[in-house]
Design a protein around this motif. Structure first.
Motif, PDB file in Angstrom:
ATOM      1  N   ASP A 297      -6.367   0.843 -11.967  1.00 52.99           N
ATOM      2  CA  ASP A 297      -5.754   0.212 -10.804  1.00 52.99           C
ATOM      3  C   ASP A 297      -4.890  -0.945 -11.288  1.00 52.99           C
ATOM      4  OD1 ASP A 297      -7.556  -1.912 -11.408  1.00 52.99           O
ATOM      5  OD2 ASP A 297      -9.087  -1.020 -10.134  1.00 52.99           O
ATOM      6  N   ASP A 298      -4.447  -1.775 -10.356  1.00 53.51           N
ATOM      7  CA  ASP A 298      -3.622  -2.935 -10.707  1.00 53.51           C
ATOM      8  C   ASP A 298      -4.427  -4.228 -10.723  1.00 53.51           C
ATOM      9  OD1 ASP A 298      -1.262  -1.391 -10.885  1.00 53.51           O
ATOM     10  OD2 ASP A 298      -1.040  -1.448  -8.696  1.00 53.51           O
ATOM     11  N   LEU A 299      -5.756  -4.104 -10.752  1.00 49.19           N
ATOM     12  CA  LEU A 299      -6.630  -5.269 -10.680  1.00 49.19           C
ATOM     13  C   LEU A 299      -7.265  -5.623 -12.018  1.00 49.19           C
ATOM     14  CD1 LEU A 299      -8.437  -4.375  -7.322  1.00 49.19           C
ATOM     15  CD2 LEU A 299      -6.454  -5.881  -7.652  1.00 49.19           C
ATOM     16  N   GLY A 300      -6.892  -4.895 -13.071  1.00 54.62           N
ATOM     17  CA  GLY A 300      -7.440  -5.180 -14.390  1.00 54.62           C
ATOM     18  C   GLY A 300      -8.604  -4.309 -14.795  1.00 54.62           C
ATOM     19  N   ASN A 301      -8.956  -3.318 -13.983  1.00 52.43           N
ATOM     20  CA  ASN A 301     -10.053  -2.415 -14.329  1.00 52.43           C
ATOM     21  C   ASN A 301      -9.543  -1.250 -15.169  1.00 52.43           C
ATOM     22  OD1 ASN A 301     -12.123  -3.780 -12.763  1.00 52.43           O
ATOM     23  ND2 ASN A 301     -11.031  -3.045 -10.950  1.00 52.43           N
ATOM     24  N   HIS A 302     -10.371  -0.794 -16.092  1.00 48.98           N
ATOM     25  CA  HIS A 302     -10.022   0.324 -16.971  1.00 48.98           C
ATOM     26  C   HIS A 302     -11.089   1.406 -16.885  1.00 48.98           C
ATOM     27  CE1 HIS A 302      -7.273  -2.684 -18.578  1.00 48.98           C
ATOM     28  NE2 HIS A 302      -6.625  -1.701 -19.183  1.00 48.98           N
ATOM     29  N   ALA A 303     -10.651   2.632 -17.098  1.00 50.78           N
ATOM     30  CA  ALA A 303     -11.556   3.776 -17.046  1.00 50.78           C
ATOM     31  C   ALA A 303     -12.689   3.597 -18.044  1.00 50.78           C
ATOM     32  CB  ALA A 303     -10.798   5.067 -17.338  1.00 50.78           C
ATOM     33  N   VAL A 328      10.278  16.911 -14.710  1.00 50.06           N
ATOM     34  CA  VAL A 328      10.067  16.575 -13.307  1.00 50.06           C
ATOM     35  C   VAL A 328       9.240  15.292 -13.216  1.00 50.06           C
ATOM     36  CG1 VAL A 328      10.211  18.993 -12.621  1.00 50.06           C
ATOM     37  CG2 VAL A 328       7.971  17.984 -13.088  1.00 50.06           C
ATOM     38  N   ALA A 329       9.164  14.734 -12.028  1.00 50.34           N
ATOM     39  CA  ALA A 329       8.497  13.441 -11.858  1.00 50.34           C
ATOM     40  C   ALA A 329       6.994  13.558 -12.092  1.00 50.34           C
ATOM     41  CB  ALA A 329       8.762  12.902 -10.455  1.00 50.34           C
ATOM     42  N   PRO A 330       6.410  12.631 -12.855  1.00 46.43           N
ATOM     43  CA  PRO A 330       4.967  12.616 -13.061  1.00 46.43           C
ATOM     44  C   PRO A 330       4.267  11.975 -11.859  1.00 46.43           C
ATOM     45  CG  PRO A 330       5.913  10.774 -14.224  1.00 46.43           C
ATOM     46  CD  PRO A 330       7.068  11.537 -13.609  1.00 46.43           C
ATOM     47  N   ILE A 331       2.933  12.062 -11.853  1.00 40.14           N
ATOM     48  CA  ILE A 331       2.113  11.380 -10.856  1.00 40.14           C
ATOM     49  C   ILE A 331       1.266  10.365 -11.611  1.00 40.14           C
ATOM     50  CG2 ILE A 331       0.304  11.617  -9.118  1.00 40.14           C
ATOM     51  CD1 ILE A 331       1.260  14.480  -8.651  1.00 40.14           C
ATOM     52  N   PRO A 332       1.561   9.079 -11.492  1.00 39.44           N
ATOM     53  CA  PRO A 332       0.809   8.071 -12.255  1.00 39.44           C
ATOM     54  C   PRO A 332      -0.691   8.158 -11.973  1.00 39.44           C
ATOM     55  CG  PRO A 332       2.768   7.098 -11.284  1.00 39.44           C
ATOM     56  CD  PRO A 332       2.638   8.476 -10.702  1.00 39.44           C
ATOM     57  N   TYR A 333      -1.466   7.980 -13.022  1.00 37.21           N
ATOM     58  CA  TYR A 333      -2.923   7.980 -12.880  1.00 37.21           C
ATOM     59  C   TYR A 333      -3.370   6.777 -12.066  1.00 37.21           C
ATOM     60  CZ  TYR A 333      -7.760   6.939 -14.211  1.00 37.21           C
ATOM     61  OH  TYR A 333      -9.106   6.614 -14.185  1.00 37.21           O
ATOM     62  N   SER A 334      -4.244   7.016 -11.092  1.00 39.59           N
ATOM     63  CA  SER A 334      -4.804   5.939 -10.282  1.00 39.59           C
ATOM     64  C   SER A 334      -6.185   6.368  -9.819  1.00 39.59           C
ATOM     65  CB  SER A 334      -3.910   5.657  -9.070  1.00 39.59           C
ATOM     66  OG  SER A 334      -4.485   4.661  -8.236  1.00 39.59           O
ATOM     67  N   GLN A 335      -7.170   5.516 -10.030  1.00 35.46           N
ATOM     68  CA  GLN A 335      -8.546   5.832  -9.642  1.00 35.46           C
ATOM     69  C   GLN A 335      -9.236   4.543  -9.182  1.00 35.46           C
ATOM     70  OE1 GLN A 335     -10.608   8.001 -12.695  1.00 35.46           O
ATOM     71  NE2 GLN A 335     -12.262   8.666 -11.353  1.00 35.46           N
ATOM     72  N   PRO A 336      -8.810   4.008  -8.048  1.00 38.82           N
ATOM     73  CA  PRO A 336      -9.319   2.694  -7.643  1.00 38.82           C
ATOM     74  C   PRO A 336     -10.782   2.682  -7.229  1.00 38.82           C
ATOM     75  CG  PRO A 336      -7.919   3.638  -5.932  1.00 38.82           C
ATOM     76  CD  PRO A 336      -7.775   4.512  -7.132  1.00 38.82           C
ATOM     77  N   LYS A 337     -11.319   3.816  -6.761  1.00 39.93           N
ATOM     78  CA  LYS A 337     -12.712   3.803  -6.324  1.00 39.93           C
ATOM     79  C   LYS A 337     -13.634   4.132  -7.486  1.00 39.93           C
ATOM     80  CE  LYS A 337     -15.955   5.137  -2.741  1.00 39.93           C
ATOM     81  NZ  LYS A 337     -16.158   5.754  -1.413  1.00 39.93           N
ATOM     82  N   TYR A 338     -14.630   3.276  -7.671  1.00 42.04           N
ATOM     83  CA  TYR A 338     -15.608   3.468  -8.737  1.00 42.04           C
ATOM     84  C   TYR A 338     -17.008   3.443  -8.143  1.00 42.04           C
ATOM     85  CZ  TYR A 338     -18.590   2.343 -12.729  1.00 42.04           C
ATOM     86  OH  TYR A 338     -19.601   2.337 -13.661  1.00 42.04           O
ATOM     87  N   VAL A 339     -17.826   4.414  -8.526  1.00 41.50           N
ATOM     88  CA  VAL A 339     -19.211   4.455  -8.058  1.00 41.50           C
ATOM     89  C   VAL A 339     -20.131   4.705  -9.249  1.00 41.50           C
ATOM     90  CG1 VAL A 339     -18.459   5.429  -5.838  1.00 41.50           C
ATOM     91  CG2 VAL A 339     -19.323   6.966  -7.634  1.00 41.50           C
ATOM     92  N   THR A 340     -21.413   4.410  -9.068  1.00 39.45           N
ATOM     93  CA  THR A 340     -22.413   4.788 -10.062  1.00 39.45           C
ATOM     94  C   THR A 340     -23.602   5.397  -9.346  1.00 39.45           C
ATOM     95  OG1 THR A 340     -23.518   2.629  -9.998  1.00 39.45           O
ATOM     96  CG2 THR A 340     -21.806   2.923 -11.656  1.00 39.45           C
ATOM     97  N   CYS A 341     -24.250   6.324 -10.019  1.00 36.10           N
ATOM     98  CA  CYS A 341     -25.514   6.865  -9.516  1.00 36.10           C
ATOM     99  C   CYS A 341     -26.444   6.954 -10.719  1.00 36.10           C
ATOM    100  CB  CYS A 341     -25.332   8.226  -8.855  1.00 36.10           C
ATOM    101  SG  CYS A 341     -26.750   8.708  -7.811  1.00 36.10           S
TER     102      CYS A 341
END
Length: 400
Positions: A297-303, A328-341
């Motif tokens: 995301d743009d908040l400083g979090n990394h995968a 052709v145009a790419p789709i930037p990676y974005s995964q703002p929701k993070y969960v744990t189980c």
């Protein structure tokens, strides 16, 4: 000769990269090939390796690859020549071969990180790979043939993070099934932190402590391992724990193949990538899964090095490698929701949402969700072309 997207690795990142690349090529009507190089055409469900009966934690991929048109090549990558755009590998025949690529997706995952302290490399088990998890399972069953002793009945798990906690809290049930319900067991987590479950965050630390106490799992805090031998563990504070079973769960590092690519890497060896998952400084190489140091995301979090992120990273990497090839145009990676189980063995599980791990489910409710995740959500799609390619859309969130 057709242009070729080569994916190295058949884990979560590699599988979803292949499907996503085929999906975009199919939608664009492009005549390009997608090949995947891996030791076996199967997805090994690594998040389940802390469980018993790990031999059943695999999913065959051959029919799926055939259905979508991925060319599977059996072998183990040994080298990457980014100048010549070729990957060296040892094939099923034991001989060395090379594969050309126009775009490369590196998805070779990670491996357990063991420090150089005395005996750790020779006298510890792990649940990092299927082979090592099977070796641990055989060892646990072999304990029943040994004379009863505190050392036989003691298991030490080194590392109080996700893998260590899941492995340790599952262990009392596994050991009782092997050694008997009335056996006096001693399962210990050794962690350099100062608080139980500190690596998992304050919001669930108390839950982990409560579950540990309920299950009879104890913690040794603030003292890293100094050495390990065949009869036990010595901690840096001088404490000695007699045991026949030490399980190393104190972190992982990216595949050694990342070192063969001229690019910046994080302390764990992951390649720095841009928002499209292209490796910085490389024009034809993408990294995904545990080989990629990617902003979510743009908040400083990394995968993180988890299947939750690897699935989404794979969908993005495959799509963007194909998009780059086609112009052709790419789709930037974005995964703002993070969960744990987090599985907590016989106590249940705890499910959280957000990077601050807000607790949403605990106990049996959490366990039901964990079981669903481990047995359904993270498995490959059916070997049906339309179904599989639809599931590979990089805009589908892994967690809604």
């Amino acid at each position: 000769m057709k242009q070729q997207i080569l994916i190295v690795g058949a884990g979560f990142g590699g599988l979803w990269s292949a499907l996503s690349a085929v999906r975009l090529l199919d939608r664009q009507g492009a005549d390009a090939a997608v090949a995947l190089l891996a030791p076996q055409a199967e997805l090994r469900i690594r998040p389940r390796f802390y469980e018993h009966n790990v031999a059943g934690t695999t999913a065959p991929l051959g029919a799926l690859f055939d259905a979508v048109g991925v060319n599977f090549i059996q072998g183990s990558a040994t080298g990457i020549d980014s100048q010549a755009r070729r990957v060296r590998y040892t094939g099923a025949d034991g001989q060395s071969h090379e594969l050309p690529y126009d775009r490369l997706v590196l998805a070779t995952g990670s491996e357990v990180a063991r420090p150089a302290a005395a005996g750790i490399d020779r006298h510890t088990f792990d649940v990092d790979s299927l082979e090592s998890a099977v070796e641990l399972e055989r060892h646990l069953h072999a304990l029943a043939a040994l004379p009863e002793s505190p050392a036989r009945n003691t298991v030490v798990v080194v590392g109080g993070g996700f893998t260590g906690i899941e492995t340790a809290t599952e262990m009392p049930g596994r050991l009782r099934a092997i050694l008997g319900e009335e056996t006096a067991l001693n399962v210990i987590i050794v962690d350099p932190g100062q608080r139980i479950g500190a690596a998992m965050g304050d919001s669930i630390a108390e839950i982990i402590a409560h579950a540990s106490e309920t299950l009879g799992v104890s913690w040794r805090l603030g003292a890293p391992v100094s050495s390990v031998d065949e009869n036990g563990v010595t901690l840096a504070n001088g404490e000695r724990i007699e045991t026949r079973t030490v399980i190393w769960a104190a972190g992982v590092k990216a595949s050694p193949l990342t070192a063969q690519i001229d690019a910046p890497r994080c302390p764990r060896g992951r390649l720095h990538v841009d928002r499209n998952l292209k490796v910085l400084g490389q024009d034809e190489i993408y990294a995904t899964g545990d080989t990629a140091y990617a902003a979510t995301d743009d908040l400083g979090n990394h995968a993180l090095m988890t299947c939750q992120h690897a699935i989404s990273l794979g969908r993005s990497a495959g799509n963007n490698a194909a998009a780059d090839l086609l112009g052709v145009a790419p789709i930037p990676y974005s995964q703002p929701k993070y969960v744990t189980c987090l599985d907590l063995g016989g106590w249940g599980a705890v499910y959280t949402e957000g990077w601050d791990r807000q607790v949403k489910l605990t106990g049996e409710e959490g366990k039901q969700l964990k079981t669903q995740i481990n047995t359904q959500w993270i498995y490959p799609p059916a070997a049906d072309r339309a179904v599989a390619l639809a599931a590979a859309d990089p805009l589908i969130p892994v967690v809604a």
